[in-house]
Design an enzyme around this catalytic site. Structure first.
Site, mmCIF file in Angstrom:
data_model
loop_
_atom_site.group_PDB
_atom_site.id
_atom_site.type_symbol
_atom_site.label_atom_id
_atom_site.label_comp_id
_atom_site.label_asym_id
_atom_site.label_seq_id
_atom_site.Cartn_x
_atom_site.Cartn_y
_atom_site.Cartn_z
ATOM 1 C CE1 TYR A 1 73.485 -7.609 32.915
ATOM 2 C CE2 TYR A 1 73.159 -5.267 32.499
ATOM 3 C CZ TYR A 1 72.655 -6.500 32.883
ATOM 4 O OH TYR A 1 71.339 -6.623 33.234
ATOM 5 C CG ASN B 1 72.322 -13.419 28.226
ATOM 6 O OD1 ASN B 1 71.206 -13.263 28.722
ATOM 7 N ND2 ASN B 1 73.381 -12.734 28.631
ATOM 8 C CG HIS C 1 63.736 -11.814 34.017
ATOM 9 N ND1 HIS C 1 64.392 -12.799 34.728
ATOM 10 C CD2 HIS C 1 64.708 -10.952 33.604
ATOM 11 C CE1 HIS C 1 65.697 -12.515 34.748
ATOM 12 N NE2 HIS C 1 65.907 -11.407 34.077
ATOM 13 C CG ASP D 1 55.736 -21.888 24.448
ATOM 14 O OD1 ASP D 1 55.992 -22.510 25.502
ATOM 15 O OD2 ASP D 1 54.653 -21.296 24.252
ATOM 16 C CG HIS E 1 71.340 -15.020 32.969
ATOM 17 N ND1 HIS E 1 70.530 -14.267 32.153
ATOM 18 C CD2 HIS E 1 70.659 -16.159 33.244
ATOM 19 C CE1 HIS E 1 69.392 -14.923 31.955
ATOM 20 N NE2 HIS E 1 69.451 -16.076 32.594
ATOM 21 C CG LEU E 2 77.121 -11.198 30.530
ATOM 22 C CD1 LEU E 2 76.652 -9.949 29.802
ATOM 23 C CD2 LEU E 2 78.600 -11.436 30.286
ATOM 24 C CB SER E 3 74.390 -9.999 36.204
ATOM 25 O OG SER E 3 73.074 -10.265 35.743
ATOM 26 N NE ARG F 1 67.678 -7.163 36.823
ATOM 27 C CZ ARG F 1 67.482 -6.557 35.643
ATOM 28 N NH1 ARG F 1 67.403 -7.264 34.537
ATOM 29 N NH2 ARG F 1 67.394 -5.247 35.567
HETATM 30 C C1 DQA Z 1 71.140 -10.711 31.784
HETATM 31 C C2 DQA Z 1 70.296 -10.566 33.048
HETATM 32 C C3 DQA Z 1 68.904 -10.075 32.711
HETATM 33 O O1 DQA Z 1 68.138 -9.912 33.898
HETATM 34 C C4 DQA Z 1 68.976 -8.740 32.000
HETATM 35 O O2 DQA Z 1 67.660 -8.319 31.618
HETATM 36 C C5 DQA Z 1 69.888 -8.767 30.834
HETATM 37 C C6 DQA Z 1 71.185 -9.433 30.978
HETATM 38 C C7 DQA Z 1 72.603 -11.102 32.120
HETATM 39 O O3 DQA Z 1 73.301 -11.555 31.208
HETATM 40 O O4 DQA Z 1 73.056 -10.940 33.250
HETATM 41 O O5 DQA Z 1 69.622 -8.174 29.804
HETATM 42 O O6 DQA Z 1 70.602 -11.749 30.995
#
Ligand code: DQA
Length: 145
Positions: free
Chosen positions: A23, A74, A80, A87, A100-102, A111
């Site tokens: 991250y 985020n 997931h 909703d 998402h960061l990743s 994921r």
């Molecule tokens: C995340 C990716 C998700 O799978 C993970 O549970 C996170 C961070 C991301 O920003 O990459 O908490 O949302």
């Protein structure tokens, strides 16, 4: 003036120390600061929320109906799993961009599915803090039509 809610889900308060190899080194304050600066350059107001309690995030989204033009979210791990969060995004009637960061698609199979993305205009993933800034620009582009 355009106003947006920046919403961060569970464990994102730990950014900076949480799995930095995945991250990055930026803290949540760094992320929020970067979004605020980016938005200010574009005359956009930002209010932000982070919570580890699902109901708090749901209520922040409900409240955003009264003042926001859109959401950058985020959802963290709730991405997931959370039908309720999906909703709430849909019920808000607000355009949302999931960030998402990743690159979640390059990670564990669980994921690869986002429950929440279907309620969003689109998704930006894999660019670290820049995912948020790209998300803001994507939202603004959507609002401008
Ligand atoms: C995340 C990716 C998700 O799978 C993970 O549970 C996170 C961070 C991301 O920003 O990459 O908490 O949302």
């Amino acid at each position: 003036m355009v106003a947006l809610l920046l919403a961060n889900g569970p464990n994102l308060n730990l950014l900076g120390t949480r799995e930095p190899d995945v991250y990055g080194a930026a803290t949540l304050d760094d992320v929020v600061g970067a979004v605020r600066a980016h938005a200010a350059d574009r005359d956009v107001e930002v209010r932000d929320v982070q919570s580890n309690h699902e109901g708090d995030l749901l209520e922040a989204i409900h409240e955003a109906r009264s003042w926001a033009d859109g959401l950058v979210i985020n959802p963290g791990g709730w991405t997931h799993t959370s039908v309720a969060l999906r909703d709430a995004i849909a019920a808000s009637g607000l355009p949302a961009v999931e960030v998402h960061l990743s690159n979640v698609h390059a990670r564990e199979p669980f994921r690869h599915t986002s429950v929440t993305a279907g309620a969003c205009v689109g998704v930006v993933a894999g660019f670290g803090v820049a995912s948020y800034l790209l998300g803001v620009d994507a939202l603004l582009g959507h609002l401008e039509g």
